[in-house]
Design a protein around this motif. Structure first.
Motif, mmCIF file in Angstrom:
data_model
loop_
_atom_site.group_PDB
_atom_site.id
_atom_site.type_symbol
_atom_site.label_atom_id
_atom_site.label_comp_id
_atom_site.label_asym_id
_atom_site.label_seq_id
_atom_site.Cartn_x
_atom_site.Cartn_y
_atom_site.Cartn_z
ATOM 1 N N UNK A 6 0.848 -1.192 0.000
ATOM 2 C CA UNK A 6 0.000 0.000 0.000
ATOM 3 C C UNK A 6 0.882 1.240 0.000
ATOM 4 N N UNK A 7 0.669 2.107 -0.973
ATOM 5 C CA UNK A 7 1.339 3.398 -1.028
ATOM 6 C C UNK A 7 0.395 4.454 -0.486
ATOM 7 N N UNK A 8 0.876 5.289 0.403
ATOM 8 C CA UNK A 8 0.022 6.292 1.035
ATOM 9 C C UNK A 8 0.436 7.690 0.585
ATOM 10 N N UNK A 9 -0.537 8.401 -0.002
ATOM 11 C CA UNK A 9 -0.353 9.793 -0.380
ATOM 12 C C UNK A 9 -1.041 10.618 0.698
ATOM 13 N N UNK A 10 -0.250 11.311 1.482
ATOM 14 C CA UNK A 10 -0.753 12.076 2.611
ATOM 15 C C UNK A 10 -0.110 11.559 3.886
ATOM 16 N N UNK A 63 3.777 0.266 -5.342
ATOM 17 C CA UNK A 63 2.529 -0.007 -4.625
ATOM 18 C C UNK A 63 1.497 -0.702 -5.509
ATOM 19 N N UNK A 64 0.796 -1.655 -4.900
ATOM 20 C CA UNK A 64 -0.333 -2.308 -5.575
ATOM 21 C C UNK A 64 -1.601 -1.485 -5.391
ATOM 22 N N UNK A 65 -1.744 -0.935 -4.202
ATOM 23 C CA UNK A 65 -2.872 -0.069 -3.864
ATOM 24 C C UNK A 65 -2.323 1.291 -3.497
ATOM 25 N N UNK A 66 -3.067 2.342 -3.849
ATOM 26 C CA UNK A 66 -2.720 3.701 -3.467
ATOM 27 C C UNK A 66 -3.824 4.218 -2.556
ATOM 28 N N UNK A 67 -3.460 4.583 -1.339
ATOM 29 C CA UNK A 67 -4.392 5.174 -0.377
ATOM 30 C C UNK A 67 -4.222 6.684 -0.453
ATOM 31 N N UNK A 68 -5.242 7.337 -0.930
ATOM 32 C CA UNK A 68 -5.231 8.784 -1.086
ATOM 33 C C UNK A 68 -5.867 9.394 0.155
ATOM 34 N N UNK A 69 -5.040 9.948 1.041
ATOM 35 C CA UNK A 69 -5.511 10.481 2.327
ATOM 36 C C UNK A 69 -5.032 11.914 2.496
ATOM 37 N N UNK A 75 -6.320 17.992 -2.923
ATOM 38 C CA UNK A 75 -6.585 16.936 -3.898
ATOM 39 C C UNK A 75 -6.036 17.250 -5.287
ATOM 40 N N UNK A 76 -6.252 18.455 -5.778
ATOM 41 C CA UNK A 76 -5.797 18.799 -7.138
ATOM 42 C C UNK A 76 -4.294 18.593 -7.268
ATOM 43 N N UNK A 77 -3.531 19.037 -6.292
ATOM 44 C CA UNK A 77 -2.082 18.863 -6.326
ATOM 45 C C UNK A 77 -1.700 17.387 -6.242
ATOM 46 N N UNK A 81 0.088 14.649 -9.562
ATOM 47 C CA UNK A 81 1.301 13.832 -9.473
ATOM 48 C C UNK A 81 1.006 12.337 -9.402
ATOM 49 N N UNK A 82 -0.237 11.966 -9.617
ATOM 50 C CA UNK A 82 -0.659 10.584 -9.456
ATOM 51 C C UNK A 82 -0.861 9.921 -10.811
ATOM 52 N N UNK A 83 0.054 9.039 -11.188
ATOM 53 C CA UNK A 83 -0.048 8.303 -12.443
ATOM 54 C C UNK A 83 -0.251 6.827 -12.105
ATOM 55 N N UNK A 84 -1.485 6.383 -12.209
ATOM 56 C CA UNK A 84 -1.801 4.995 -11.889
ATOM 57 C C UNK A 84 -1.482 4.099 -13.073
ATOM 58 N N UNK A 85 -1.044 2.887 -12.767
ATOM 59 C CA UNK A 85 -0.793 1.919 -13.826
ATOM 60 C C UNK A 85 -1.959 0.934 -13.873
ATOM 61 N N UNK A 86 -2.040 0.193 -14.921
ATOM 62 C CA UNK A 86 -3.098 -0.786 -15.104
ATOM 63 C C UNK A 86 -3.120 -1.771 -13.939
ATOM 64 N N UNK A 87 -4.296 -2.001 -13.381
ATOM 65 C CA UNK A 87 -4.461 -2.949 -12.290
ATOM 66 C C UNK A 87 -4.218 -2.381 -10.912
ATOM 67 N N UNK A 88 -3.723 -1.165 -10.830
ATOM 68 C CA UNK A 88 -3.469 -0.540 -9.530
ATOM 69 C C UNK A 88 -4.796 -0.049 -8.950
ATOM 70 N N UNK A 89 -4.988 -0.244 -7.659
ATOM 71 C CA UNK A 89 -6.226 0.121 -6.990
ATOM 72 C C UNK A 89 -6.040 1.444 -6.264
ATOM 73 N N UNK A 90 -6.971 2.367 -6.473
ATOM 74 C CA UNK A 90 -6.971 3.635 -5.762
ATOM 75 C C UNK A 90 -8.038 3.580 -4.681
#
Length: 120
Positions: A6-10, A63-69, A75-77, A81-90
């Motif tokens: 899990x990758x955490x943004x925030x 990261x397989x999952x990205x937790x946007x917190x 959010x706009x910023x 900077x968020x480039x998701x790849x195929x199969x990645x869960x947000x």
């Protein structure tokens, strides 16, 4: 089955609560933290056995999952900077922001409710 990374943004209070809940709930998988607020991220990493990513690109790549917190006003910023790849869960934990709004802001990078989960 392997636990997803899990990758955490925030790195604010809400991210800390969610990470604490994951650990308390038994999640022992790898959690990568965005280094945007390095001091806060280092504290979270030490407290909850997380890894501080070298940069956002490497966190997103691993990261397989990205937790946007993040806060709604951040959010706009965060999305720019968020480039998701195929199969990645947000997993969005942004208060008051719907999946439809994420689609509008990010377009084709977010593919629908089966790939994005809202937490309010």
């Amino acid at each position: 089955m392997d636990m997803p990374t899990i990758g955490v943004v925030g790195t604010g209070d809400f991210a800390a609560y969610l990470i604490a809940a994951l650990r308390k709930g038994g999640y022992r998988g790898r959690i990568l933290l965005s280094p945007h607020s390095r001091v806060k991220a280092q504290t979270l990493a030490a407290t909850y056995s997380c890894t501080l990513a070298a940069d956002n690109s490497s966190m997103l790549a691993e990261a397989d999952w990205i937790l946007l917190a993040v806060r709604p006003e951040q959010l706009a910023n965060a999305l720019s900077n968020l480039a998701l790849r195929s199969g990645q869960v947000l997993v969005s934990a942004v208060a008051g922001v719907t999946i439809a709004e994420l689609h509008a802001a990010k377009g084709h990078d977010i593919r629908g409710p089966h790939h994005a989960i809202e937490l309010h």
